[in-house]
Write an enzyme that holds these catalytic residues in place. Structure first.
Site, PDB file in Angstrom:
ATOM      1  N   ASP A  37       0.858  -1.182   0.000  1.00 27.37           N
ATOM      2  CA  ASP A  37       0.000   0.000   0.000  1.00 27.37           C
ATOM      3  C   ASP A  37       0.894   1.230   0.000  1.00 27.37           C
ATOM      4  OD1 ASP A  37      -2.162   1.973   0.730  1.00 27.37           O
ATOM      5  OD2 ASP A  37      -3.282   0.138   1.140  1.00 27.37           O
ATOM      6  N   ASP A  59       3.597   1.714  -4.897  1.00 31.03           N
ATOM      7  CA  ASP A  59       2.742   2.434  -5.841  1.00 31.03           C
ATOM      8  C   ASP A  59       2.486   1.488  -7.008  1.00 31.03           C
ATOM      9  OD1 ASP A  59       1.617   4.040  -7.815  1.00 31.03           O
ATOM     10  OD2 ASP A  59       2.894   5.763  -7.377  1.00 31.03           O
ATOM     11  N   VAL A  60       1.247   1.037  -7.162  1.00 33.52           N
ATOM     12  CA  VAL A  60       0.939   0.003  -8.158  1.00 33.52           C
ATOM     13  C   VAL A  60       1.070   0.511  -9.586  1.00 33.52           C
ATOM     14  CG1 VAL A  60      -0.547  -1.323  -6.608  1.00 33.52           C
ATOM     15  CG2 VAL A  60      -1.560   0.463  -8.066  1.00 33.52           C
ATOM     16  N   ASN A  86      -6.182  -5.333  -5.464  1.00 32.90           N
ATOM     17  CA  ASN A  86      -7.250  -4.642  -4.754  1.00 32.90           C
ATOM     18  C   ASN A  86      -7.074  -3.123  -4.713  1.00 32.90           C
ATOM     19  OD1 ASN A  86      -9.439  -4.419  -2.521  1.00 32.90           O
ATOM     20  ND2 ASN A  86      -7.618  -3.570  -1.537  1.00 32.90           N
ATOM     21  N   TYR A 151     -13.888   6.260 -12.651  1.00 34.84           N
ATOM     22  CA  TYR A 151     -13.854   5.072 -11.794  1.00 34.84           C
ATOM     23  C   TYR A 151     -14.596   3.915 -12.463  1.00 34.84           C
ATOM     24  CZ  TYR A 151     -14.590   2.249  -7.536  1.00 34.84           C
ATOM     25  OH  TYR A 151     -14.634   1.240  -6.596  1.00 34.84           O
ATOM     26  N   LYS A 155     -12.929   0.325 -13.609  1.00 39.29           N
ATOM     27  CA  LYS A 155     -13.396  -0.956 -13.086  1.00 39.29           C
ATOM     28  C   LYS A 155     -13.905  -1.867 -14.207  1.00 39.29           C
ATOM     29  CE  LYS A 155     -12.582  -0.407  -8.666  1.00 39.29           C
ATOM     30  NZ  LYS A 155     -11.570  -1.222  -7.968  1.00 39.29           N
ATOM     31  N   THR A 188     -16.304   0.640   4.160  1.00 36.08           N
ATOM     32  CA  THR A 188     -14.859   0.829   4.227  1.00 36.08           C
ATOM     33  C   THR A 188     -14.562   2.320   4.333  1.00 36.08           C
ATOM     34  OG1 THR A 188     -14.524   1.099   1.842  1.00 36.08           O
ATOM     35  CG2 THR A 188     -14.571  -1.160   2.688  1.00 36.08           C
ATOM     36  N   THR A 191     -15.252   3.992   0.980  1.00 39.65           N
ATOM     37  CA  THR A 191     -16.682   4.125   0.691  1.00 39.65           C
ATOM     38  C   THR A 191     -17.302   5.245   1.521  1.00 39.65           C
ATOM     39  OG1 THR A 191     -16.884   1.786   0.128  1.00 39.65           O
ATOM     40  CG2 THR A 191     -18.907   2.947   0.695  1.00 39.65           C
TER      41      THR A 191
END
Length: 248
Positions: A37, A59-60, A86, A151, A155, A188, A191
């Site tokens: 993360d 950092d993905v 994720n 977003y 997705k 979460t 969210t």
């Protein structure tokens, strides 16, 4: 117990929310877990609460960081059996308000991040004899939500990428299952922050107002199933977990 005993699982975005719940449940069921993360302090706290877990700041969007994280995971545990892509973020702005930089950020984190995870981990997973890749999409990929077009597009890209990677693994006989999950509203930090930005009459709140939210544990249960051999016949699909939000 021990539904994933002996497996090594790498979970991105594992410092909180869904990722942290995934890490804890997979570990409780016998897996060795690696959490990554950008939220380093929170990530280290989660890892410290799980015996034997590792944490890497990550950092993905960065291919070199992916090689470092995967390399260190394999060096420490000897293998990777489960990859949970994720990591994600959401930024509001309809198609007129959202600028290109904001759009690209969300595509980079979620679509490019997912691609880099699959690209980097696959060679190691094949050497280990197979495994399971679980990509976290969203019901936003399946329905129109005017406030989050970037977003939603990211997705949806994850779901399409999942299918392509699954077919590749089948064609190459890699014994690697590749699936996506599409959660609806779950309680979460991300969210809660997102919902707080929406006007009370926004359609995005309909599901929450009508049926409430799920918990991170609900999603973790599905991740555990897909990580385990119980799902050995499931690949190339997406599974919706949304308490009926997309039924009608």
């Amino acid at each position: 117990m021990n539904r994933v005993a002996g497996k090594v699982a790498l979970i991105t975005g594992g410092a909180s929310g869904l990722g942290a719940a995934d890490a804890r449940l997979l570990a409780a069921e016998g897996a060795q877990v690696v959490i990554t993360d950008l939220q380093a302090d929170m990530g280290r706290q989660v890892a410290a609460s799980i015996p034997g877990a590792l944490f890497f700041e990550h950092d993905v969007r960065d291919e070199a960081q992916w090689r470092r994280v995967v390399g260190k995971t394999v060096a420490h545990f000897g293998r990777i059996d489960v990859l949970v892509n994720n990591a994600g973020l959401v930024r509001f702005g309809n198609v007129e308000d959202c600028d290109l930089e904001t759009f690209r950020l969300q595509m980079q984190v979620m679509v490019e991040g997912c691609f880099l995870g699959c690209h980097t981990a696959l060679p190691h997973m094949t050497k280990g004899g197979g495994g399971s890749i679980i990509n976290v999409a969203s019901v936003a990929a399946l329905k129109g939500i005017s406030a989050i077009p970037a977003y939603s597009a990211a997705k949806a890209g994850i779901i399409a990428l999942t299918r392509s990677v699954a077919v590749h693994c089948l064609e190459q006989d890699y014994k690697i299952r590749v699936n996506a999950i599409a959660p609806g509203a779950h309680d979460t930090p991300m969210t809660q922050a997102a919902l707080a930005q929406l006007p009370q009459d926004n359609a995005g709140l309909d599901q929450v107002n009508a049926r409430g939210q799920g918990t991170p544990q609900d999603v973790a249960n599905l991740v555990l199933f897909l990580a385990s051999e119980e799902s050995r016949q499931i690949t190339g699909t997406h599974i919706v977990i949304d308490n009926g939000e997309t039924v009608g």
